[in-house]
Design a protein around this motif. Structure first.
Motif, PDB file in Angstrom:
ATOM      1  N   LEU A 114      39.646  23.260  37.502  1.00  0.00           N
ATOM      2  CA  LEU A 114      38.859  22.974  38.706  1.00  0.00           C
ATOM      3  C   LEU A 114      39.031  24.053  39.761  1.00  0.00           C
ATOM      4  N   LEU A 115      40.199  24.713  39.781  1.00  0.00           N
ATOM      5  CA  LEU A 115      40.443  25.768  40.763  1.00  0.00           C
ATOM      6  C   LEU A 115      39.613  27.010  40.491  1.00  0.00           C
ATOM      7  N   LEU A 116      38.994  27.073  39.307  1.00  0.00           N
ATOM      8  CA  LEU A 116      38.147  28.223  38.976  1.00  0.00           C
ATOM      9  C   LEU A 116      36.789  28.155  39.666  1.00  0.00           C
ATOM     10  N   ILE A 117      36.490  27.016  40.254  1.00  0.00           N
ATOM     11  CA  ILE A 117      35.223  26.881  40.981  1.00  0.00           C
ATOM     12  C   ILE A 117      35.291  27.746  42.233  1.00  0.00           C
ATOM     13  N   PRO A 118      34.427  28.720  42.377  1.00  0.00           N
ATOM     14  CA  PRO A 118      34.506  29.609  43.547  1.00  0.00           C
ATOM     15  C   PRO A 118      34.121  28.902  44.840  1.00  0.00           C
ATOM     16  N   GLY A 119      34.728  29.358  45.938  1.00  0.00           N
ATOM     17  CA  GLY A 119      34.379  28.850  47.261  1.00  0.00           C
ATOM     18  C   GLY A 119      34.965  27.505  47.616  1.00  0.00           C
ATOM     19  N   LEU A 120      35.988  27.043  46.894  1.00  0.00           N
ATOM     20  CA  LEU A 120      36.596  25.760  47.235  1.00  0.00           C
ATOM     21  C   LEU A 120      37.274  25.839  48.602  1.00  0.00           C
ATOM     22  N   PRO A 121      37.106  24.830  49.447  1.00  0.00           N
ATOM     23  CA  PRO A 121      37.835  24.808  50.727  1.00  0.00           C
ATOM     24  C   PRO A 121      39.344  24.760  50.478  1.00  0.00           C
ATOM     25  N   ILE A 122      40.109  25.278  51.418  1.00  0.00           N
ATOM     26  CA  ILE A 122      41.564  25.311  51.270  1.00  0.00           C
ATOM     27  C   ILE A 122      42.130  23.903  51.080  1.00  0.00           C
ATOM     28  N   GLY A 123      41.594  22.939  51.803  1.00  0.00           N
ATOM     29  CA  GLY A 123      42.082  21.569  51.668  1.00  0.00           C
ATOM     30  C   GLY A 123      41.894  21.023  50.271  1.00  0.00           C
ATOM     31  N   VAL A 124      40.759  21.326  49.659  1.00  0.00           N
ATOM     32  CA  VAL A 124      40.500  20.870  48.290  1.00  0.00           C
ATOM     33  C   VAL A 124      41.434  21.574  47.311  1.00  0.00           C
ATOM     34  N   LEU A 176      55.393  38.208  37.117  1.00  0.00           N
ATOM     35  CA  LEU A 176      54.889  39.576  37.089  1.00  0.00           C
ATOM     36  C   LEU A 176      53.396  39.602  36.769  1.00  0.00           C
ATOM     37  N   ALA A 177      53.003  38.829  35.760  1.00  0.00           N
ATOM     38  CA  ALA A 177      51.580  38.766  35.412  1.00  0.00           C
ATOM     39  C   ALA A 177      50.775  38.175  36.567  1.00  0.00           C
ATOM     40  N   GLY A 178      51.345  37.148  37.217  1.00  0.00           N
ATOM     41  CA  GLY A 178      50.656  36.545  38.344  1.00  0.00           C
ATOM     42  C   GLY A 178      50.475  37.518  39.492  1.00  0.00           C
ATOM     43  N   GLY A 179      51.535  38.291  39.790  1.00  0.00           N
ATOM     44  CA  GLY A 179      51.427  39.267  40.861  1.00  0.00           C
ATOM     45  C   GLY A 179      50.386  40.321  40.574  1.00  0.00           C
ATOM     46  N   LEU A 180      50.359  40.810  39.333  1.00  0.00           N
ATOM     47  CA  LEU A 180      49.390  41.849  38.960  1.00  0.00           C
ATOM     48  C   LEU A 180      47.971  41.294  38.932  1.00  0.00           C
ATOM     49  N   LEU A 181      47.815  40.116  38.312  1.00  0.00           N
ATOM     50  CA  LEU A 181      46.479  39.552  38.181  1.00  0.00           C
ATOM     51  C   LEU A 181      45.931  39.049  39.513  1.00  0.00           C
ATOM     52  N   ALA A 182      46.815  38.494  40.346  1.00  0.00           N
ATOM     53  CA  ALA A 182      46.355  37.992  41.638  1.00  0.00           C
ATOM     54  C   ALA A 182      45.828  39.128  42.506  1.00  0.00           C
ATOM     55  N   ALA A 183      46.474  40.295  42.399  1.00  0.00           N
ATOM     56  CA  ALA A 183      46.012  41.447  43.177  1.00  0.00           C
ATOM     57  C   ALA A 183      44.622  41.888  42.724  1.00  0.00           C
ATOM     58  N   VAL A 184      44.317  41.692  41.443  1.00  0.00           N
ATOM     59  CA  VAL A 184      43.010  42.081  40.911  1.00  0.00           C
ATOM     60  C   VAL A 184      42.009  40.939  41.050  1.00  0.00           C
ATOM     61  N   ASP A 185      42.389  39.761  40.490  1.00  0.00           N
ATOM     62  CA  ASP A 185      41.496  38.599  40.527  1.00  0.00           C
ATOM     63  C   ASP A 185      42.331  37.343  40.279  1.00  0.00           C
ATOM     64  N   PRO A 186      42.660  36.583  41.309  1.00  0.00           N
ATOM     65  CA  PRO A 186      43.484  35.382  41.123  1.00  0.00           C
ATOM     66  C   PRO A 186      42.835  34.355  40.203  1.00  0.00           C
ATOM     67  N   TYR A 187      41.506  34.374  40.080  1.00  0.00           N
ATOM     68  CA  TYR A 187      40.834  33.408  39.206  1.00  0.00           C
ATOM     69  C   TYR A 187      41.129  33.694  37.740  1.00  0.00           C
ATOM     70  N   THR A 188      41.306  34.972  37.399  1.00  0.00           N
ATOM     71  CA  THR A 188      41.705  35.307  36.028  1.00  0.00           C
ATOM     72  C   THR A 188      43.081  34.739  35.722  1.00  0.00           C
ATOM     73  N   ALA A 189      43.985  34.848  36.701  1.00  0.00           N
ATOM     74  CA  ALA A 189      45.329  34.289  36.533  1.00  0.00           C
ATOM     75  C   ALA A 189      45.276  32.793  36.303  1.00  0.00           C
ATOM     76  N   LEU A 190      44.408  32.095  37.033  1.00  0.00           N
ATOM     77  CA  LEU A 190      44.297  30.648  36.879  1.00  0.00           C
ATOM     78  C   LEU A 190      43.711  30.273  35.516  1.00  0.00           C
ATOM     79  N   ALA A 191      42.758  31.058  35.019  1.00  0.00           N
ATOM     80  CA  ALA A 191      42.167  30.782  33.708  1.00  0.00           C
ATOM     81  C   ALA A 191      43.219  30.927  32.607  1.00  0.00           C
ATOM     82  N   ILE A 192      44.034  31.966  32.699  1.00  0.00           N
ATOM     83  CA  ILE A 192      45.108  32.148  31.720  1.00  0.00           C
ATOM     84  C   ILE A 192      46.110  31.006  31.822  1.00  0.00           C
ATOM     85  N   ASN A 193      46.382  30.561  33.045  1.00  0.00           N
ATOM     86  CA  ASN A 193      47.277  29.433  33.279  1.00  0.00           C
ATOM     87  C   ASN A 193      46.811  28.188  32.521  1.00  0.00           C
ATOM     88  N   ALA A 194      45.534  27.861  32.649  1.00  0.00           N
ATOM     89  CA  ALA A 194      44.984  26.678  31.962  1.00  0.00           C
ATOM     90  C   ALA A 194      45.092  26.831  30.452  1.00  0.00           C
TER      91      ALA A 194
END
Length: 433
Positions: A114-124, A176-194
């Motif tokens: 669900l976090l992969l949905i772009p534009g989610l409000p911070i509260g959500v 380490l992967a999170g730090g590298l991927l978050a700098a590029v695209d945090p959504y990619t990190a979340l997809a790998i997480n799932a």
């Protein structure tokens, strides 16, 4: 697929320890296919959880530039331990522990998606992070209970030590992967997480043996009554209570470098790569220290060293008062990792002192204190920094307070005789001939 303990390792020429003070080797413990499968699944799940922490905290900071919200996105994962976790522990005891692990991994994969949905409000976003965290207490309770079913005795102690080290290795990769991927695209990190959660669920289903709950349906009471029973056991048993306090106090201190890594990165005018590095060196130090402490120090000596070694954590954090550069911050993170080496024997003692059928609720209650102690420490430091205090000075002051915490925790530590008596009382009755 056997759950029998491996035979003890033959003593080497220099090993003149009594038989009761020897332990199986790492290779013997995880030469068991089921134990190895358990370790694989746990590493995948843990790496995913760590990657998620980096990605979410960085994403929140990127969108808000708020220290409090960034720390809150990390600390919110501890909120379910305010009461929900204890109830979940009682529910876990009603079902196969292995099946609970599978369901938890699948649920977390779905929620992270669900976090992969772009534009989610911070509260959500924070609400979803809370939902993911709400599954974690059940997973942790089932994980400890499953390992205690696969292995017992000294093999369980060695397995917990190796599991801790493997978890820290997974943290290194995840951070380490999170730090590298978050700098590029945090959504990619979340997809790998799932995806990691899904693979973990598959590994458990294929490699870990199904064992039904020992708690019969007709003997069950209201879930809140069973929850209260677990809390009472933790409160009234001196060994369980004191060891739990020891774990809580240690983690409230040693979790700080990891928990405020994003704030330290900002303080040093760095980016998410530095955040991931701070988190990773903490985990790397924990791996090395835990393996060396477990492999080369006899069980009886390890138990005697727990009390003095408990003061490494506050001593390390107190050096933050010097406001060190990145190299010094990394040394603080390394020191915090080293301080965690006593976690393995303390957790092994805890697992061996809880009867089967009670591990879900008691472990959940113990984990609640652990997670809340971390969450309060991390969120408190983030809040104080938000009001303008310098992060290094806040961390250093917390280290000074930690000396008092550890003194109060360790002054009434149980004797070896008390620990052995509690283990014997928790052991299952011998099988009938």
């Amino acid at each position: 697929m056997s759950n029998q303990n491996p035979p003890p390792a033959p003593a080497g020429p220099a090993d003149d320890a009594p038989e009761s003070d020897r332990k199986p080797s790492f290779s013997q413990v995880f030469g068991d296919r089921e134990a190895a499968g358990f370790l694989l699944a746990f590493c995948l799940s843990n790496a995913g959880a760590m990657l998620n922490r980096v990605a979410v905290t960085f994403l929140v900071w990127q969108q808000t530039e708020s220290s409090a919200l960034a720390a809150a996105s990390f600390a919110i994962s501890f909120a379910p331990y305010l009461g929900l976790a204890q109830v979940l522990g009682a529910v876990v005891d009603r079902y196969s522990y292995r099946n609970v692990m599978i369901v938890c991994d699948v649920l977390r994969a779905a929620l992270i998606s669900l976090l992969l949905i772009p534009g989610l409000p911070i509260g959500v976003m924070i609400a979803i992070v809370f939902a993911v965290a709400a599954v974690q207490p059940a997973y942790n309770a089932a994980r400890v209970a499953t390992l205690a079913q696969i292995l017992t005795g000294d093999a369980l102690s060695v397995a917990i030590a190796l599991t801790f080290s493997a978890a820290a290795t997974a943290q290194i990769i995840g951070y380490l992967a999170g730090g590298l991927l978050a700098a590029v695209d945090p959504y990619t990190a979340l997809a790998i997480n799932a995806a990691l959660f899904v693979v973990s669920a598959i590994a458990i289903s294929l490699l870990v043996q199904y064992r039904p709950s020992v708690n019969k349906r007709e003997e069950r009471r209201h879930v809140l009554t069973e929850t209260a029973d677990g809390l009472r056991m933790l409160r009234d048993n001196k060994v369980l209570r004191t060891v739990s306090f020891g774990i809580w106090g240690l983690f409230a201190l040693t979790a700080v470098p990891e928990g405020v890594a994003v704030l330290w990165s900002v303080h040093l005018h760095a980016d998410s790569k530095t955040q991931g590095l701070i988190m990773a060196v903490d985990a790397a130090a924990a791996v090395v220290a835990t393996l060396l402490f477990t492999r080369f120090v006899r069980p009886s000596v390890r138990d005697k060293l727990i009390r003095p070694l408990a003061f490494i954590g506050p001593a390390v954090l107190a050096t933050a008062l010097l406001d060190p550069p990145l190299a010094g911050v990394l040394l603080i993170a390394i020191g915090a990792g080293v301080a965690n080496m006593i976690m393995a024997p303390m957790n092994a003692t805890l697992a061996q002192c809880i009867p089967d059928g009670w591990r879900g609720r008691v472990v959940a209650a113990a984990n609640s204190g652990l997670q809340l102690s971390q969450g309060i420490a991390i969120a408190g430091i983030g809040l104080i920094v938000e009001f303008g205090a310098s992060l290094p000075y806040v961390v250093g002051a917390w280290g000074l307070i930690g000396f008092l915490i550890q003194y109060l925790v360790t002054r009434n530590w149980p004797t070896p005789e008390e620990i052995e008596a509690t283990k014997a009382a928790a052991a299952p009755p011998p099988a009938a001939a």
